[in-house]
Design a protein around this motif. Structure first.
Motif, PDB file in Angstrom:
ATOM      1  N   LEU A 402      17.139 -36.393 -29.695  1.00 19.30           N
ATOM      2  CA  LEU A 402      18.349 -36.043 -30.448  1.00 19.30           C
ATOM      3  C   LEU A 402      19.600 -35.982 -29.587  1.00 19.30           C
ATOM      4  N   GLN A 403      19.440 -35.927 -28.288  1.00 26.02           N
ATOM      5  CA  GLN A 403      20.601 -35.929 -27.405  1.00 26.02           C
ATOM      6  C   GLN A 403      21.242 -37.305 -27.289  1.00 26.02           C
ATOM      7  N   ASN A 404      20.497 -38.317 -27.711  1.00 27.26           N
ATOM      8  CA  ASN A 404      20.984 -39.694 -27.659  1.00 27.26           C
ATOM      9  C   ASN A 404      21.707 -40.027 -28.959  1.00 27.26           C
ATOM     10  N   ALA A 405      23.004 -40.289 -28.882  1.00 25.71           N
ATOM     11  CA  ALA A 405      23.801 -40.577 -30.076  1.00 25.71           C
ATOM     12  C   ALA A 405      23.342 -41.847 -30.781  1.00 25.71           C
ATOM     13  N   GLN A 406      22.756 -42.784 -30.039  1.00 25.78           N
ATOM     14  CA  GLN A 406      22.274 -44.026 -30.649  1.00 25.78           C
ATOM     15  C   GLN A 406      21.047 -43.769 -31.524  1.00 25.78           C
ATOM     16  N   ILE A 407      20.245 -42.790 -31.152  1.00 22.00           N
ATOM     17  CA  ILE A 407      19.042 -42.462 -31.926  1.00 22.00           C
ATOM     18  C   ILE A 407      19.369 -41.457 -33.021  1.00 22.00           C
ATOM     19  N   SER A 408      20.128 -40.420 -32.664  1.00 18.72           N
ATOM     20  CA  SER A 408      20.609 -39.424 -33.609  1.00 18.72           C
ATOM     21  C   SER A 408      19.474 -38.816 -34.438  1.00 18.72           C
ATOM     22  N   ILE A 409      19.685 -38.694 -35.761  1.00 23.43           N
ATOM     23  CA  ILE A 409      18.743 -38.008 -36.644  1.00 23.43           C
ATOM     24  C   ILE A 409      17.388 -38.712 -36.705  1.00 23.43           C
ATOM     25  N   PHE A 410      17.364 -39.994 -36.359  1.00 23.25           N
ATOM     26  CA  PHE A 410      16.099 -40.730 -36.407  1.00 23.25           C
ATOM     27  C   PHE A 410      15.104 -40.203 -35.374  1.00 23.25           C
ATOM     28  N   GLY A 411      15.622 -39.555 -34.326  1.00 22.38           N
ATOM     29  CA  GLY A 411      14.740 -38.944 -33.337  1.00 22.38           C
ATOM     30  C   GLY A 411      13.867 -37.870 -33.954  1.00 22.38           C
ATOM     31  N   ALA A 412      14.420 -37.133 -34.918  1.00 17.75           N
ATOM     32  CA  ALA A 412      13.633 -36.102 -35.602  1.00 17.75           C
ATOM     33  C   ALA A 412      12.509 -36.731 -36.413  1.00 17.75           C
TER      34      ALA A 412
END
Length: 509
Positions: A402-412
């Motif tokens: 979630l710290q990666n802006a490119q991944i964002s909510i998809f990390g969750a």
């Protein structure tokens, strides 16, 4: 009323759960349209803490009591005494949970960065107490292999929630925070009405006077807690992670995005609700597995118990596998149908979230069934440890991704799938100890996967016409393949459908 066999009981709860969840899914369409992304974000923020309190005060009750009651039934003991003690114990715990939620409302809303959510916490708080009482009755009925009251009470809950919820949301639509608070008040109202129904149903249970028993026959509280606490811990870990999610996800994403609450609402309020539907439908299989497996192991019939576990896994895969495949392939059409107001960038985010989370539909359903089987065997501690390990993996992945802006909510979403996969592997290892049975389960997994891909692939061209047409075609192809290859043989179905009786009114075998 006669006790139902495994398949009958599972079918009753599955149909009841299916209708309730379909109503709930359709409820979210107008609710999302009225409240919007921000309103749904606030709505969902309240639920993790609520679910945690429910887990502590109520979630372990149905499975734990079902096991205790089914074992008592097998030897002719007084199950009414168990119910009365459960009501005395867990209603007190539920009341403490309601008070805690009411008092901690401002602190939780402040921690989540949404102070307006405090009113929503307070309107939902009383339902913790009523769900605790309701769960006692559900566990008692399920332990007696009578699944009708549970199914009906779920429908009553949904009917009241939906009717009042939509009326409140529309009435207060000009003030989104007030609308959310009153919509959650409708949830509390649904629990109260369902609780009244169960009390009346138990009190009139064919003259058995379930609530009027000899006080001396009532078991000690410690006896019930030994059964329910491991189940509660196992069930409580995931809601606890949900509380952490509601804080962690919004806090981390808000560092680089202004719409953190909206993204959380899309993930928690829409995507996970949609992909969690198959597991909700399969809840009946999990609930029916507890008394069925418990009865065999109580009599020392380990081989028959393993067969029952394998059959529960097969039934779960039968429903959840094609659902996961359909959600993945038809995510755009499903999201447009169910959430027509979520368009543009938010719509694209929702579709991608659903596709990432689609495998979790199957994984969560299997985890739920296997955890119930372990509870039936008296090994709920294993499912608790499995979920603890799985949630640890989830939180670590979320903190990193979630710290990666490119991944964002998809990390969750990625972390959620990994969580259920870890829990499944551990539960499967301890649920099926026989090597031959374990190999059979893997073989069934491959067969159901092939059938699901075949059915959904065949229906794919019809998705451009309408997703419901594609759903119907996929269902027909899947059922035809299941009959053609004999995914379930007639003897297996007869064994799990019919009911045998002896002098102790044992649970169906």
């Amino acid at each position: 009323m006669k006790n139902q066999s495994f398949l009958k009981g599972a079918l009753i709860l599955t149909i009841g759960g299916l209708i309730a969840k379909i109503l709930g899914a359709f409820y979210r369409i107008p609710l999302t349209n009225i409240l919007g992304g921000e309103g749904m974000g606030v709505y969902q923020m309240v639920y993790p803490f609520y679910c945690l309190l429910l887990t502590i005060s109520a979630t372990g009750i149905p499975s734990g009591l079902a096991r205790a009651v089914s074992r008592a039934e097998a030897v002719g003991e007084n199950t009414g005494a168990i119910l009365k003690k459960a009501l005395m114990l867990f209603s007190a715990i539920g009341l403490l949970g309601s008070v805690a939620m009411f008092l901690l409302a401002p602190f939780m809303s402040a921690a989540q960065g949404e102070s307006a959510a405090a009113a929503a916490y307070r309107t939902l708080a009383p339902s913790v107490f009523f769900v605790s009482v309701l769960s006692c009755f559900r566990g008692w009925f399920q332990g007696r292999s009578n699944f009708y009251p549970t199914a009906i009470s779920e429908l009553v809950e949904q009917a009241v929630k939906i009717g009042l919820g939509l009326w409140f949301a529309y009435t207060f639509r000009e003030n989104v925070y007030k609308a959310v608070a009153f919509t959650l008040l409708a949830v509390t109202s649904g629990e109260i009405v369902a609780c009244i129904f169960m009390i009346i149903r138990a009190a009139t249970q064919q003259g058995r006077r379930a609530l009027c028993v000899d006080y001396n026959a009532i078991p000690k509280a410690s006896a019930l807690l030994r059964i329910t606490i491991p189940v509660t811990i196992a069930a409580g870990i995931l809601p606890l992670s949900g509380v952490i999610d509601s804080i962690l996800i919004t806090r981390l994403i808000s560092r680089y995005a202004e719409n953190a609450t909206t993204l959380y609402g899309l993930y928690s309020g829409a995507a996970t609700a949609l992909t969690g539907l198959p597991a909700s439908v399969c809840y009946g299989l999990a609930a029916a597995s507890v008394p069925a497996v418990s009865a065999h192991y109580a009599k020392g019939e380990e081989k028959e118990g393993q067969k029952r576990v394998l059959f529960a896994i097969k039934c779960t895969m039968f429903f959840a596998m094609p659902a996961a495949a359909f959600l993945f392939l038809f995510a755009p059409q499903i999201c447009s149908l169910i959430f027509p107001s979520v368009t543009g960038t938010d719509g694209a985010v929702l579709v991608r979230l659903v596709r990432i989370l689609a495998p979790s539909s199957l994984l969560l359903a299997l985890v739920q069934t296997l955890a119930a089987c372990l509870t039936g065997r008296g090994r709920a501690k294993i499912s608790a440890l499995a979920m603890a390990a799985a949630v640890s993996v989830k939180l670590i992945l979320e903190a990193l991704l979630l710290q990666n802006a490119q991944i964002s909510i998809f990390g969750a979403a990625y972390a959620c799938v990994a969580c259920y996969l870890v829990a499944l592997l551990i539960n499967l290892y301890y649920s099926i100890t026989d090597r031959k049975t374990r190999t059979q389960s893997l073989g069934y997994f491959a067969l159901f996967a092939f059938a699901s891909v075949l059915a959904v692939g065949t229906a794919y061209p019809f998705g451009n016409i309408h997703v419901l047409l594609a759903f119907g075609i996929a269902g027909l192809v899947y059922l035809a393949f299941a009959v053609f290859v004999g995914l379930f043989d007639a003897r297996e179905l007869r064994m799990n459908w019919r009911k045998k009786h002896d002098h102790c009114r044992r649970i169906g075998e």
